[in-house]
Design an enzyme around this catalytic site. Structure first.
Site, PDB file in Angstrom:
ATOM      1  N   ASP A   1       0.822  -1.206   0.000  1.00  0.00           N
ATOM      2  CA  ASP A   1       0.000   0.000   0.000  1.00  0.00           C
ATOM      3  C   ASP A   1       0.859   1.260   0.000  1.00  0.00           C
ATOM      4  OD1 ASP A   1      -1.951   1.904   0.267  1.00  0.00           O
ATOM      5  OD2 ASP A   1      -2.709   1.210   2.195  1.00  0.00           O
TER       6      ASP A   1
ATOM      7  N   ASP B   1      -2.128   5.851  -5.381  1.00  0.00           N
ATOM      8  CA  ASP B   1      -2.339   4.929  -4.269  1.00  0.00           C
ATOM      9  C   ASP B   1      -2.547   3.497  -4.751  1.00  0.00           C
ATOM     10  OD1 ASP B   1      -2.944   3.762  -1.854  1.00  0.00           O
ATOM     11  OD2 ASP B   1      -4.823   4.839  -1.547  1.00  0.00           O
TER      12      ASP B   1
END
Length: 432
Positions: free
Chosen positions: A76, A286
């Site tokens: 992430d 992201d």
């Protein structure tokens, strides 16, 4: 940063090519003959290969502790602190057992790691009854985890060892998607914060290439000296040193300047894409989010233009009460018998110095298991971040497929180049 995701049966397998190095290492090239090579430098460890797969998240398998325990962690770029489930429960069957590791060390409240390196956490750390550093991490999909900070040894493919890596040893939490989260042991934070994996490794550059098919892609730490890779176009990272309530200072923030649908640029002022005085409106790249989310006025403009250009080509679902993942309300009916989507207008995201083209199958996502009569339901892969309560533009990994995405921390920029990621993996000699 985890935004709402769904469970699918699609498993896309990738290969992770890691070069682990330290801040003062000098690296000119990672791969020369299109395979992982040992870089002969005392400050550089052996390149190694790991596998990671993509369902609705990117995950990587590694070992933690002494003796090593196998774990699977979500990759992430929108998060800082890596963490592991340290308490096995029915909803977290995959867990790390700290009491079985001789190299596990809890971090006390008085440690500089606790007092200074946690400054960019969304919620401030606290001191538990045992005077250990306690953290609560919350995510945009309303999930959260809670536990103590600790350090232990990470092992990649039994060849690269990283002692003393700081992470959260979490013993409680809540999930918005328990079925999906049960498949992983935790999360690897990859943003620019002090305690992210990238920062702790001292890596100043990393790249990834996500395939859109059941084949390998690449994630590479270090400099990508790959002769056949197209020249990358770069956009600068945006940094604001002043703390603002809605601005994430350690995210990979770039400047979105406009959106073009086919040949039509949306009639919006550039200022609508810029962070305001509160920090709301930043654009983040992201890997922890599946789709792309835009602030309400921009989303509405894009939705209306896409509807206009696809009139007579696509049939709207026509159900105002159906909102996919809580933020995607533009959906269509497509005949079950149709094997290929019709030709659709491309959507180009216009960044400062770079364009990201979203075209073809990346524009629509088939909702698994949902039909209306003799039709499948497909939804537009852009959503309204206002409906999520998120004050930002978020570029998700679905729209990063078949692009080489480079995060160059040394030069504070993000580079993009279109590439077939399955072919890139083959040319690098990685397994399918």
């Amino acid at each position: 940063m985890d935004f709402p995701v769904i469970t699918t049966n699609l498993l896309l397998f990738f290969t992770l090519l890691l070069l682990l190095h330290y801040p003062n290492s000098c690296l000119s090239s990672l791969i020369l003959p299109l395979k992982a090579k040992l870089i002969q430098s005392p400050a550089v460890t052996t390149p190694n290969k790991l596998s990671f797969h993509h369902n609705v998240t990117l995950t990587v398998a590694l070992a933690v502790g002494s003796p090593p325990q196998q774990v699977t962690m979500v990759l992430d770029t929108g998060s800082e602190l890596s963490w592991l489930n340290c308490k096995k429960t029915p909803t977290t069957p995959s867990s790390f057992a700290p009491h079985l590791s001789t190299s596990y060390r809890p971090i006390p409240c008085s440690s500089p790691t606790c007092t200074t390196k946690t400054r960019d956490f969304t919620l401030p750390v606290s001191c538990d009854p045992n005077k250990l550093c306690h953290a609560i991490l919350s995510y945009a999909d309303a999930s959260s985890v809670e536990g103590n900070l600790a350090s232990d040894t990470y092992r990649f493919d039994n060849t690269v060892t990283l002692p003393g890596m700081v992470f959260g040893c979490m013993d409680s939490g809540s999930s918005s998607n328990p079925e999906e989260d049960a498949k992983t042991t935790g999360l690897i934070g990859m943003n620019r914060g002090s305690l992210s994996l990238v920062s702790q490794m001292g890596s100043r550059q990393f790249s990834y290439c996500i395939s859109s098919t059941d084949s390998s892609g690449v994630l590479l730490f270090g400099e990508a000296n790959i002769p056949w890779l197209k020249p990358l176009n770069y956009t600068p990272m945006i940094q604001i040193s002043t703390p603002l309530p809605y601005f994430d200072r350690v995210a990979y923030t770039v400047q979105l300047e406009g959106i073009r649908v086919s040949g039509t640029v949306l009639p919006l002022p550039k200022s609508i894409f810029e962070p305001d005085h509160t920090g709301a409106g930043q654009t983040m790249v992201d890997s922890g989010t599946q789709f792309t989310f835009l602030l309400g006025p921009v989303y509405t403009s894009l939705k209306n233009e896409f509807l206009r250009q696809t009139k007579g080509i696509l049939r709207p679902l026509g159900d105002p009460n159906f909102v996919f993942q809580g933020a995607m309300d533009l959906c269509y009916r497509v005949e079950l018998t149709r094997a290929v989507l019709p030709q659709l207008p491309s959507v180009n995201l216009l960044f400062r110095g770079v364009e990201m083209s979203v075209a073809g199958e990346k524009l629509l996502y088939k909702v698994p298991g949902l039909t209306r009569g003799s039709d499948s339901v497909y939804c537009f892969t852009f959503g309204n971040s206002d409906l999520l309560g998120v004050e930002a533009y978020v570029i998700g990994h679905h729209h990063q497929q078949n692009m080489w995405v480079e995060f160059d921390l040394a030069r504070s920029r993000v580079g993009l180049a279109e590439v077939r990621c399955d072919l890139a993996s083959q040319r690098l000699g990685l397994p399918p």
